[in-house]
Write an enzyme that holds these catalytic residues in place. Structure first.
Site, PDB file in Angstrom:
ATOM      1  N   ASP A  52       0.840  -1.075   0.046  1.00  0.00           N
ATOM      2  CA  ASP A  52      -0.046  -0.010   0.102  1.00  0.00           C
ATOM      3  C   ASP A  52       1.057   1.095  -0.001  1.00  0.00           C
ATOM      4  O   ASP A  52       2.146   1.115   0.396  1.00  0.00           O
ATOM      5  CB  ASP A  52      -0.857   0.175   1.218  1.00  0.00           C
ATOM      6  CG  ASP A  52      -1.397   1.313   1.418  1.00  0.00           C
ATOM      7  OD1 ASP A  52      -2.348   1.785   0.508  1.00  0.00           O
ATOM      8  OD2 ASP A  52      -1.313   2.018   2.475  1.00  0.00           O
ATOM      9  N   GLU A  67      -3.364  29.493   7.402  1.00  0.00           N
ATOM     10  CA  GLU A  67      -3.650  28.190   7.519  1.00  0.00           C
ATOM     11  C   GLU A  67      -4.115  27.698   8.958  1.00  0.00           C
ATOM     12  O   GLU A  67      -4.604  26.677   9.116  1.00  0.00           O
ATOM     13  CB  GLU A  67      -2.671  27.243   6.956  1.00  0.00           C
ATOM     14  CG  GLU A  67      -2.333  27.565   5.496  1.00  0.00           C
ATOM     15  CD  GLU A  67      -3.370  26.856   4.643  1.00  0.00           C
ATOM     16  OE1 GLU A  67      -4.493  26.291   5.060  1.00  0.00           O
ATOM     17  OE2 GLU A  67      -3.119  26.424   3.196  1.00  0.00           O
ATOM     18  N   SER A  97      -7.544  26.718   9.444  1.00  0.00           N
ATOM     19  CA  SER A  97      -7.851  25.545   8.860  1.00  0.00           C
ATOM     20  C   SER A  97      -7.489  24.365   9.393  1.00  0.00           C
ATOM     21  O   SER A  97      -6.446  23.877  10.167  1.00  0.00           O
ATOM     22  CB  SER A  97      -7.292  25.468   7.400  1.00  0.00           C
ATOM     23  OG  SER A  97      -7.648  24.541   6.689  1.00  0.00           O
ATOM     24  N   HIS A 142      -7.546  21.646   7.373  1.00  0.00           N
ATOM     25  CA  HIS A 142      -7.191  20.800   6.152  1.00  0.00           C
ATOM     26  C   HIS A 142      -5.844  20.407   6.490  1.00  0.00           C
ATOM     27  O   HIS A 142      -4.742  20.964   6.857  1.00  0.00           O
ATOM     28  CB  HIS A 142      -7.113  21.766   4.893  1.00  0.00           C
ATOM     29  CG  HIS A 142      -7.211  20.847   3.823  1.00  0.00           C
ATOM     30  ND1 HIS A 142      -5.985  20.242   3.424  1.00  0.00           N
ATOM     31  CD2 HIS A 142      -8.152  20.426   3.020  1.00  0.00           C
ATOM     32  CE1 HIS A 142      -6.405  19.551   2.127  1.00  0.00           C
ATOM     33  NE2 HIS A 142      -7.636  19.775   1.843  1.00  0.00           N
ATOM     34  N   GLY A 189      -9.729  27.411  -1.863  1.00  0.00           N
ATOM     35  CA  GLY A 189      -8.663  27.540  -0.978  1.00  0.00           C
ATOM     36  C   GLY A 189      -9.353  28.446   0.188  1.00  0.00           C
ATOM     37  O   GLY A 189     -10.326  28.199   0.598  1.00  0.00           O
ATOM     38  N   GLY A 202      -4.581  29.373  -2.363  1.00  0.00           N
ATOM     39  CA  GLY A 202      -5.426  28.554  -3.061  1.00  0.00           C
ATOM     40  C   GLY A 202      -4.937  28.024  -4.478  1.00  0.00           C
ATOM     41  O   GLY A 202      -3.685  28.225  -4.881  1.00  0.00           O
ATOM     42  N   ASP A 210      -1.353  -0.892   6.254  1.00  0.00           N
ATOM     43  CA  ASP A 210      -1.272  -0.313   7.443  1.00  0.00           C
ATOM     44  C   ASP A 210      -2.500  -1.014   8.394  1.00  0.00           C
ATOM     45  O   ASP A 210      -2.796  -0.561   9.399  1.00  0.00           O
ATOM     46  CB  ASP A 210      -1.505   1.216   7.289  1.00  0.00           C
ATOM     47  CG  ASP A 210      -2.787   1.720   6.565  1.00  0.00           C
ATOM     48  OD1 ASP A 210      -2.996   2.975   6.538  1.00  0.00           O
ATOM     49  OD2 ASP A 210      -3.690   1.014   6.404  1.00  0.00           O
ATOM     50  N   ASP A 221      -6.749  -1.571   4.486  1.00  0.00           N
ATOM     51  CA  ASP A 221      -6.149  -2.607   3.647  1.00  0.00           C
ATOM     52  C   ASP A 221      -6.525  -3.723   4.354  1.00  0.00           C
ATOM     53  O   ASP A 221      -6.167  -4.726   4.008  1.00  0.00           O
ATOM     54  CB  ASP A 221      -4.599  -2.503   3.854  1.00  0.00           C
ATOM     55  CG  ASP A 221      -3.944  -1.250   3.302  1.00  0.00           C
ATOM     56  OD1 ASP A 221      -4.551  -0.770   1.943  1.00  0.00           O
ATOM     57  OD2 ASP A 221      -3.337  -0.634   3.866  1.00  0.00           O
TER      58      ASP A 221
END
Length: 719
Positions: A378, A412, A415, A417, A447, A460, A578, A582
């Site tokens: 993987d 950031e 955020s 993300h 963004g 972005g 992992d 999987d």
């Protein structure tokens, strides 16, 4: 058919079969002796020690009186009878029980050979003692039966002690867990036994204490020594939200945590279960040996009876020597070492694996590791670290690289993300103080926009910048294209309406991954990458690692289908993953290898668990598999070679040259062959303890699994 966990014999799962249930799992046994060894190993070991010591003490005078006759032969024989009887029917009672249990199971085992052979020698000698004129010779063979029983008891004792040491190793693993825990109830701290900690309980761990159970930190900052479980040599920083593992050591600060796993669900308990399973596992090669033994025993008895009858009726050597031909074949054919040939090597192989952070869940996985010719990896979290990192920072204005990174990180920080968090981590790594933005707006799919200290910061893609009236020059697009070809995600940063830079991020390759891939290819193993990522990113990673074949854009549920297709092509396939997405592929593969550390270790579906995130351990697992199977083959050879090679001699092949008198010394040759085969098997298996996988020699000692002093002692004893 079930397998007896003590002796390895196959037992039919009938309602009236001898069985015992532990933690909801049923075990079947071939005899009450094996049941007792399973349920009370310490008691049985003490009993076996006592019986073996008594047998040795009685056998010594039997041997002396046989060869140095102090008294008249009639008196001497009665003394020998008195000494040999408790050896035969008290010390050797376990062999009669084993024979009877085998008869009830309509099977045969090594106990059958031992019981028949020694009983024949004992009964013959008893008849000669009471009726000296019944046979032409007055010689008795009490010492033959006594020596055989004593030698086998010594072998059983050595084997049982080895198992007891392995059990002791597991107990020492359990001892790593603290006995008490400090939980907080109604605002008060209360000390309770660790068994009384429940999921969701809040507990406190002070500096220097072992963490009582797995949990999540709710309050406090500290570093934790996790080397005992994960093998990580450097203490790991912990703060609110961090996962902590039971039995690890809190080094510096006070921590408050909420229990997430208790009892048998903790990482330590799961490691213990895996070690126990590996220790009692049985390889297909051992099953083959058991199958051979099933037919070997009746075949030997048939040869013994045939040789005795042939010499009596055709050879005319008389009843005495015909009987000795029978006894000699039975005794000399008994490959007592067969019972320990495979377990001895498996135990050493599993112990050597655990020492290097490789847990084999059973002997069959050790053997399968030798056969693998295709390895499927993987990508995310296995070949790569599983989280993005900032790889490139390109400035497009007079704003310096540090300032660009600082402002981007501030924007950031609002955020969640993963790409945004990668920018924040990069800034903190460089010692930049990251403040919170004064305003923040996420632009879905494109963004974000943030405000800080009078600056307007936008991060972005090209469309977001174009929509804001900024032109992305061809040179900038070209640079972003090159980064994207390399599998990186490139984002544009503008400050106060002016295009100021490009920040590229990527999931980076794990350390030592290329080294592991190259080693696998040198072993003649094909390497394939399997990933749900896009083909461009996957191929970029594959190029770095030297992987030639990539199967990309595969959904988690489709990974199993890919493995099944590879197997249908006649390949022996190992899957390395992992263990989360999987899991189906790991289960479908001929050999599943779960790589990872910490709390995920017990979720894995694979047959091999790699405690550390070091891909070189995949290579070590295959090397250990090959080496262990080689030892098993050598052991099986020695287990049979000494004994079966002498069957023709015992049946009378040398009588034409040496006369029937050869049966006077042949039983001693049988005893010697039996002892030598057992010594050869045990010694050959112990040599595996000196073996080091090729990459183990290149790792600093503090990178080895279980550097903690207590665990080093555990595996030293297990070896």
């Amino acid at each position: 058919m079930a397998k007896d966990p003590v002796c390895g014999m196959f037992v039919e799962e009938k309602p009236d079969a001898i069985q015992h249930t532990v933690d909801g799992r049923e075990y079947f046994f071939c005899s009450t002796q094996c049941l007792n060894e399973f349920t009370a190993p310490e008691k049985e070991l003490r009993k076996l020690k006592m019986v073996t010591a008594a047998s040795i003490a009685l056998t010594i005078p039997v041997v002396i009186l046989t060869y140095i006759m102090f008294l008249p032969i009639e008196v001497n024989n009665f003394i020998l009878l008195a000494l040999a009887t408790p050896i035969q029917f008290w010390a050797g009672w376990r062999f009669y029980k084993g024979t009877w249990d085998a008869v009830k199971a309509k099977a045969s085992n090594m106990d059958t050979l031992i019981a028949i052979g020694t009983t024949a020698a004992y009964l013959y000698s008893t008849v000669v003692t009471f009726l000296p004129t019944a046979f032409p010779f007055e010689g008795v063979y009490f010492e033959t039966a006594a020596i055989i029983i004593t030698l086998i008891l010594i072998g059983r004792l050595l084997e049982t002690r080895t198992k007891e040491k392995a059990s002791s190793a597991v107990r020492k693993l359990l001892d790593l867990q603290p006995r008490m825990a400090r939980i907080i109830k109604d605002g008060k701290e209360e000390e309770v036994p660790v068994e009384q900690v429940h999921e969701g309980d809040l507990f406190v761990v002070r500096p220097g204490e072992r963490i009582p159970t797995d949990g999540t930190v709710t309050e406090g900052i500290s570093s934790v020594d996790e080397s005992a479980v994960t093998g990580e040599s450097i203490p790991v920083d912990k703060s609110a939200g961090s996962e902590i593992i039971g039995a690890t050591i809190n080094k510096s600060g006070l921590l408050k945590a909420r229990a997430t796993k208790v009892g048998q669900d903790t990482v330590l308990s799961q490691i213990i279960a895996l070690v126990e399973e590996a220790r009692t596992g049985k390889a297909p090669m051992q099953k083959m040996a058991d199958h051979v033994a099933k037919y070997f025993v009746p075949a030997v008895v048939a040869v013994a009876v045939s040789s005795a009858l042939a010499w009596y009726f055709i050879g005319g050597i008389g009843l005495t020597f015909s009987l000795l031909a029978f006894v000699s074949v039975i005794i000399i054919a008994c490959p007592c070492a067969l019972g320990i040939a495979t377990p001895a090597a498996l135990m050493m192989g599993a112990g050597k694996g655990a020492e290097n952070g490789i847990l084999f869940k059973g002997g069959e996985h050790l053997e399968m590791a030798r056969k693998v010719r295709t390895v499927v990896f993987d990508k995310t979290g296995t070949l790569t670290k599983g989280q993005p990192e900032v790889t490139d920072i390109i400035t497009l204005s007079d704003v310096g690289e540090q300032e660009l990174l600082r402002l981007a990180a501030i924007a950031e920080s609002g955020s969640e993300h993963p790409l945004g968090q990668a920018v924040v981590r990069k800034a903190k790594e460089q010692g930049i103080v990251v403040a919170g933005p004064e305003s923040f707006e996420a632009v879905s799919g494109h963004g974000l926009r943030a405000g800080y200290a009078g600056h307007t910061i936008m991060i972005g893609n090209r469309k977001m910048m174009a929509d804001s009236g900024m032109v992305v020059a061809e040179q900038v697009s070209s640079a972003m294209g090159r980064l994207e070809i390399e599998g990186k995600t490139a984002t544009l940063v503008s400050i106060d309406g002016r295009l100021s830079g490009v920040i590229a991020m990527a999931d980076t390759v794990k350390e030592n991954a290329r080294e592991a891939i190259d080693a696998l290819k040198q072993m003649g193993i094909e390497v394939i990458m399997l990933t749900g990522d896009n083909e461009r990113t996957a191929k970029a990673i594959a190029t770095k690692l030297g992987i030639d074949r990539v199967i990309a854009q595969v959904l988690p549920q489709q990974k199993e289908e890919v493995i099944a297709k590879l197997k249908s092509e006649g390949r022996v396939v190992a899957m390395v993953g992992d263990g989360i997405n999987d899991a189906p592929a790991l289960a479908r593969a001929d050999l599943g290898i779960a790589i990872g550390s910490g709390t995920d270790v017990a979720k894995e579906t694979g047959g091999i668990i790699l405690i550390k995130n070091d891909l070189r351990d995949v290579v070590s697992a295959f090397e250990l598999g090959r080496k262990t199977v080689s030892k098993i083959k050598q052991n099986l050879f020695w287990a049979f070679a000494y004994n079966t090679g002498l069957i023709p001699v015992a049946a009378g092949a040398l009588v034409p040259f040496f006369g029937a008198e050869m049966y006077g010394w042949l039983p001693f040759l049988a005893a010697g062959a039996m002892a030598m085969s057992s010594v050869s098997v045990v010694s050959n298996s112990l040599l595996l303890g000196r073996y080091r996988p090729s990459f183990a020699a290149t790792k600093p000692r503090n990178e080895q699994i279980y550097t903690d002093k207590e665990l080093k002692e555990v595996y030293t004893e297990a070896r």
